[in-house]
Design an enzyme around this catalytic site. Sequence first.
Site, PDB file in Angstrom:
ATOM      1  CD  GLN A   1      -3.102  -0.786   0.154  1.00 18.41           C
ATOM      2  OE1 GLN A   1      -3.764   0.229   0.283  1.00 18.41           O
ATOM      3  NE2 GLN A   1      -3.311  -1.643  -0.824  1.00 18.41           N
ATOM      4  CG  ASP A   2      -0.133   5.020  -0.041  1.00 22.56           C
ATOM      5  OD1 ASP A   2       0.441   4.760  -1.110  1.00 22.56           O
ATOM      6  OD2 ASP A   2      -1.196   5.631   0.044  1.00 22.56           O
TER       7      ASP A   2
END
Length: 1007
Positions: free
Chosen positions: A615-616
């Site tokens: 993800q981030d």
Amino acid sequence: SDVVGAHFTRELLETVSKLPETSYSKRALSELISAINELVFGMIKEAEQNDEILDIIRHIVQEIIVNYDNIESIEMDFEDAISSQGFDERYPTIVRSLRKLFSRDIGYLLSQAKEALTRFLSDVILVINGTERPEYYELIFARTVTRILDMYAKERISKEEAYRKLKEERQRVVEIILESIMRIMRPNENLETGSSEYAKYYHRALSTGQYLKAYVIREITNSEEIHNVIMSLIEITEKNEDIKISELFGLVNALLDAYDNVIMRWKRAIISETLKTIKSLRRHFLSHIKKLSKGFKEFEIEQINVRYDEATDEIYILADSGRIRRPLISVNTLVRRALIEDLYRQISQQPERLKVTSDVHARMFFKEIVLEGLITYVLPNDVIDTTLKTFDALNIPWDSNEIEKMRDQIETTLRNILESILSRIRLFGKPKIKPLADELEKDKDVIVKIVLDYISRKDVSIRELALRELNNIRKDLKERKVSWRELIKNGIVEYIDADEEENLYVALYPEDLEDEHTHIEVDPLLILGLSASLIPFPEHNASPRNVYGANMMRQAIGFPFANFKYRPDTRQHVMFYPEKPIVRSIVSKYIGFERRPAGQNFVVAIISYEGYNMQDAIIFNKGALERGLARSMFLKTYEAEEMSYGTPEAKDEIINPMNEEVRRRYQLIYRPQEEAYSKLDEDGIARVGSRLKGSYVVIGKISPERFGGEQIGIRRIDNSTKLSSEEFGVVDTVYVMPSPENVKNMLVRVKVRSHMVPEIGDKFASRHGQKGVIGLIVPEEDMPFTEDGIVPDVIFNPHAIPSRKTVGHILEMLAGKVGALIGEEIDGTPFSGTNEEWLREMLKKLGFSYRGVEVLYDGRTGKRFLAEIYMGVIYYQRLHHLVEDKIHARSRGPVQILTKQPTEGKSRHGGLRFGEMEKDCLIGHGAAMALKDRLLDESDKTIIYVCAKCGNIADEQKVGNTTRVFCRVCGNTEDIYPVEVSYAFKLLLDELKSLLIFPRLRVGERL
Ligand SMILES: [Zn+2]
């Protein structure tokens, strides 16, 4: 001196009485005289027969009497005079009373102006909502056309005759429409003829009317739709003798439709034109007020805003929205200036035709007054579209008949306008140019001829005129002949807010300029706000990312002020080693971002790393962190005040409450943990440099014991300021000062500093809205490295790029890499930043891949990665969402009294919300017991007793050691069973009962 004063006043009164019976009200005159009286006595007291000042005042007073309406120029003269002579200091009383005089007159003028504005607006609304709609004439016209065509079809008239009749009819309708417009636009009769307000009002009305005239004529004569329909009607009736009625009707309907379209367009044009006129009127009004109110402190006026609501068809006049204005280049002003220049050249090239040319003043007079005035009237100012459209209309090809007719009209108008300009100058003009007006009288015909010739030329292009003028201004700017201030003053640059921009059509670059444009951007960069214009290459990003990026920029930890040591802010974050960005927008220089940066240049590689940057999440290099990357401190200020409560004895005292003597004297009974007080000095304040942790006392304080506001005895209670349980830090600064609220009270502020080393969970972001939290901190030796031994500071997930389309992010990495290698800042200014090709070329020259990729080796295995990895330098910001402040957990703890559910929020030691979606998740997994555990057992579980007979909640009564349960409703004592429910449910039942609803519980399975 009294004699002098009396003489002066008498002279003055004589002058006034000699004046012809004018329209000025008696009240205004008497006001004037009393003001002059005041003035004279003030003058006598101070000036002591000073000839200089006497002259000036006499001059001013005379001017006031002569042109009461033109007070603006007098006021300016007055200000000029007092500033040049230094009267301000020498004769303050006189200057003040003169100013007072002006301000009173301005008030009068203002009320007149306001009235005029209101009347004008009501007229405008009448046009839009009124009964005299032009559609009516259009319908008549359409019917007449049908009739003519009918006659032609029945061979009662010839084709030529039909065409001529059609044209005649068209002209007639046009004239009717024009007349009705002019009627609506006619100035209000209540305004005094000849007053300056009248002139302004008439001017506005005239320009609107002119615009509409030009527009309507063009729309009707040039509408291709209408033309086509009429032609095909004629054609059909010509070719086919047995014309079908239905076919003809179809065509006539098409004609009506076409007319409807024209009318729609026309109506829209009227509305937008009206709005623009109102807006320009407003702008004019405001600038007028501003000019007048210069030097008058007590003068304040709200800004007016005009908006048209399409849904309700109404015009709103609003108070100013307070929006930020931004500069735009006005095409109108450019065109006007170019036109004046052109006309001036035309005139000066034919000196033999003119009588007044040699004199320098004459030139100035021509250029600045006559030509400006003519252009202002013929091609009205302020309303750019009007200028363009009128000009356009004058240039469209008509048949010779019509152009001659127009010529006559224009010539008459020109002559009238010139006449009015000259007469005004003769009346109000400066002494130097007054005689010139008489001279110019002889040149009137020549000027009219030249202007007329010029404006009927077909080769004049608005675009070329504007661009030519723009180039001249550019040249002047380069040579520093003209300043920004002058550009604004001359109307070349206008400050326009977001609302006003709604009605403008702005060209991004001068090259894009078309006839419809009203303004040109000074630089496309100015579209963006302050934060957004700091983003490098934002034009390469998807727009939402720029919005996110601009927002996150505000949360970045940096070095916001150099005096942070002396500022007692409650909370502040300060970065240890802020860097200015390698890739920066020019804006950063102007707003001082380079002196107070908020971020650092990171070496970033775009690869995934064992799923820890899914993800981030981002991976950090532990070595880099240990070297101080993104390190910051957090400063928090605690304070305590020695309050006094009425009597001198009843006072707080900042002191160490652990001191034995203090304890004895004040009978302090409460004995807390001694360790929490260990950092306090004798004065009760923590020592600078001492380390504090959770619940430690920063400032020791004792307060009088009070009961219901009344102080009781000498006993004191401990009222020390403590750190909350999770806080920690080192005492940084101690401020002891009088309290700002009550200087008799002592105020102590202690600033505690804590060191914030980046850790897992801390939030970082680039300037392109790419935010993420640290997912893993990897030892330097396990990080990937290039063949040069470069180890990235951060590893960033490649999947964050494609869906978000932050190409600017990629580009910044490339530019940052080049900048770091050549040791220079790279320009990433929005819309005009460094060329990508150049960056790639530079990389190639520096021995790197032009694609920005590199061969990387795995730090753990030493093996080369199969893929080439994109790696570069990019500016990263540490955002103030630190995991340290957010991390929180609890098992059991405080609950709310009303619902018996856990409290909310970290500071209240609250529970973590197990919300709707979390609930769904457990249901989805069939984890029923886990659900019950969360929502009932570990939340607000209660046991209630339910009466099986009537379904009411039974009461409990404790008698000695035994508990008796009974139903208060039916008196039952036997059939009562305990039931496990959530307390919120019981609360619901209770609330229902309070509404006189009786909920019954049916006990099913009896245990
Ligand atoms: Zn019962």
